[in-house]
Design a protein around this motif. Sequence first.
Motif, mmCIF file in Angstrom:
data_model
loop_
_atom_site.group_PDB
_atom_site.id
_atom_site.type_symbol
_atom_site.label_atom_id
_atom_site.label_comp_id
_atom_site.label_asym_id
_atom_site.label_seq_id
_atom_site.Cartn_x
_atom_site.Cartn_y
_atom_site.Cartn_z
ATOM 1 N N ARG A 160 0.855 -1.114 -0.051
ATOM 2 C CA ARG A 160 -0.130 -0.062 0.081
ATOM 3 C C ARG A 160 0.869 1.318 -0.068
ATOM 4 N NH1 ARG A 160 -3.145 -1.089 4.331
ATOM 5 N NH2 ARG A 160 -1.439 0.028 5.704
ATOM 6 N N GLU A 161 1.826 1.303 0.930
ATOM 7 C CA GLU A 161 2.860 2.423 0.840
ATOM 8 C C GLU A 161 3.578 2.590 -0.365
ATOM 9 O OE1 GLU A 161 2.711 4.634 3.383
ATOM 10 O OE2 GLU A 161 1.128 3.502 4.170
ATOM 11 N N THR A 181 2.480 1.697 -3.448
ATOM 12 C CA THR A 181 1.445 2.086 -4.315
ATOM 13 C C THR A 181 1.146 3.584 -3.999
ATOM 14 O OG1 THR A 181 0.524 0.052 -4.389
ATOM 15 C CG2 THR A 181 -0.778 1.912 -5.276
ATOM 16 N N LEU A 182 1.309 3.998 -3.036
ATOM 17 C CA LEU A 182 0.786 5.683 -2.801
ATOM 18 C C LEU A 182 2.044 6.336 -3.151
ATOM 19 C CD1 LEU A 182 -0.964 5.415 0.765
ATOM 20 C CD2 LEU A 182 -1.972 5.937 -1.503
ATOM 21 N N PHE A 202 1.908 6.852 -6.873
ATOM 22 C CA PHE A 202 0.771 7.737 -7.157
ATOM 23 C C PHE A 202 1.341 9.249 -7.099
ATOM 24 C CE2 PHE A 202 -2.651 4.948 -5.873
ATOM 25 C CZ PHE A 202 -2.881 4.304 -7.353
ATOM 26 N N SER A 203 2.261 9.481 -6.236
ATOM 27 C CA SER A 203 2.855 10.879 -5.933
ATOM 28 C C SER A 203 3.730 11.030 -7.034
ATOM 29 C CB SER A 203 3.733 10.911 -4.498
ATOM 30 O OG SER A 203 2.545 10.852 -3.427
ATOM 31 N N SER A 210 -6.794 5.078 -7.230
ATOM 32 C CA SER A 210 -6.343 6.339 -6.830
ATOM 33 C C SER A 210 -5.696 6.479 -5.346
ATOM 34 C CB SER A 210 -7.469 7.349 -6.978
ATOM 35 O OG SER A 210 -8.489 7.024 -5.998
ATOM 36 N N THR A 211 -5.110 7.612 -5.077
ATOM 37 C CA THR A 211 -4.714 7.842 -3.749
ATOM 38 C C THR A 211 -5.633 7.432 -2.889
ATOM 39 O OG1 THR A 211 -2.606 8.939 -4.375
ATOM 40 C CG2 THR A 211 -3.490 9.253 -1.929
ATOM 41 N N ARG A 269 -5.649 4.295 -0.204
ATOM 42 C CA ARG A 269 -5.262 4.428 1.349
ATOM 43 C C ARG A 269 -6.120 3.891 2.132
ATOM 44 N NH1 ARG A 269 -5.660 9.952 1.075
ATOM 45 N NH2 ARG A 269 -3.556 10.459 0.791
ATOM 46 N N GLU A 322 -4.094 12.308 -8.773
ATOM 47 C CA GLU A 322 -3.266 11.378 -7.902
ATOM 48 C C GLU A 322 -3.612 10.144 -7.423
ATOM 49 O OE1 GLU A 322 0.006 11.815 -4.288
ATOM 50 O OE2 GLU A 322 -1.420 13.461 -4.779
#
Length: 467
Positions: A155-156, A158-159, A162-163, A194-195, A199, A467
């Motif tokens: 998850r981290e 992937t986030l 996105f950034s 998406s973020t 999340r 994002e």
Amino acid sequence: MATRAKTLKKKAAPARKAAPVKKAAPTTTGALTLPTLHESTTSSGLKVLAAERGPLPLVAMRLVIRAGSATDPADKHGLADFTARLLRRGTARMSADELDEAIEFVGASFSVGSNEDILSLFITTPAEYFPDMLSILGQLVREPSFPEREVEQSRERTLAGFSNDLDDPSVIADRAFTRALWGKHPYGHDVGGSTAHVRTFTRDDLVRFHRERMGPRVSLLTVVGAVSPQRVAEEAEKAFAGWEGGPEAPVELASGDTVATGRVIVVDKPDQTQSQVRIGGPGYRLGHPDYFPATAMNIALGGGFTSRLVNEVRVERGLTYGIHSYFDAMSAGGVFGISTFTKTETTREIIDVSLAEVAKVRQGGIPAGELKKAQRYLAGLYPLRTETNESVAAVISDIRVHGLGDDWVEKFRERLLAVKPKQTVEVAAKYLFSKSPLIVVLGRADAIGKQLKGLGPVTVVPASEYE
């Protein structure tokens, strides 16, 4: 909206002998030859296709599950793709490290992919290790463990990705284009989500998606290589016996014939010196009879290296280094689109020139000589899709999953070369922006906004929204 299928809750079926193997007719065409297909079904309901193919001692396996991003929950966009990527990170019997070691030790390779309609798992292995690798494939989909730590780390990552995407204007433009085209349809979000949605992902979300969406009755295993069909059936029964869950049939999606038109979306990114441009409108679904005339027409328009768009926009005017047009077909619908980029100052010019070339084809189709060049070009490329076990497995599974007909490869070049100029006129009238297209431009809103007057209602959206 998609119709949600009911979750099946029943006892595991007892193991039994592999179902009798049924032989399908061989498919051949000149230099193109696909091996004979043999069909069987495991006790769990998984359909299996086997194609014996030499001379190399290698085997390719592709497991396709009809659980793509269009089956994502409404508040969990990206969950199908996220779940697919986490399958590799542990099973009830093996940790992620043990899985990696087992696959790498025998010289095998593993990959996973997803799109709007399906997610796929690929394994290629030396033939002698076929049973072991098929067993691992069975574990991955029958009993993934989704370790909490692996979920958190993925998850981290992937986030963070996105950034980073905000630094890639092409990615953001594509994402904005998809959302604007499809709106609230299940195709209307990025496969990766998406973020805001990713999340919220938890291990429980993955477990639920796996249980409700990924099951044997919406899956197809294709095995191609140096292994007998009978052995494939026997080993598939061992590997997938007891697999439960998933719906009885694929989720039925609403028709995708409501693709947006007549709007202009400006994605504001003030640091840009170039504009990313996307232009699009309705296309056709997978398996549509317009495929061959539309494909031949598009190769001439903007799908080839010597196409009209490339010649007029890049060669003659120097407005860009790259431009192409394409049809993106999916199970419930499709899109015809143009993708390019240019300097901020020439944003309107590249749009006008592109639309003018499209209009010429819409009005007159493709002349016989130009069409013949496009047909020969694509007919010459197509055999590359049947060179390796991996590509053959991919073609076979696509044919079956999308209902293209078992003679798809056999008749491909014949059907392509049979397209006549009048057919290109017909499909051009259907798909080449008979209505004002949707236009998405990513760049400096203050510099490009005035250039877009007259193309349709303009909406400005900050890049951070994607994002």
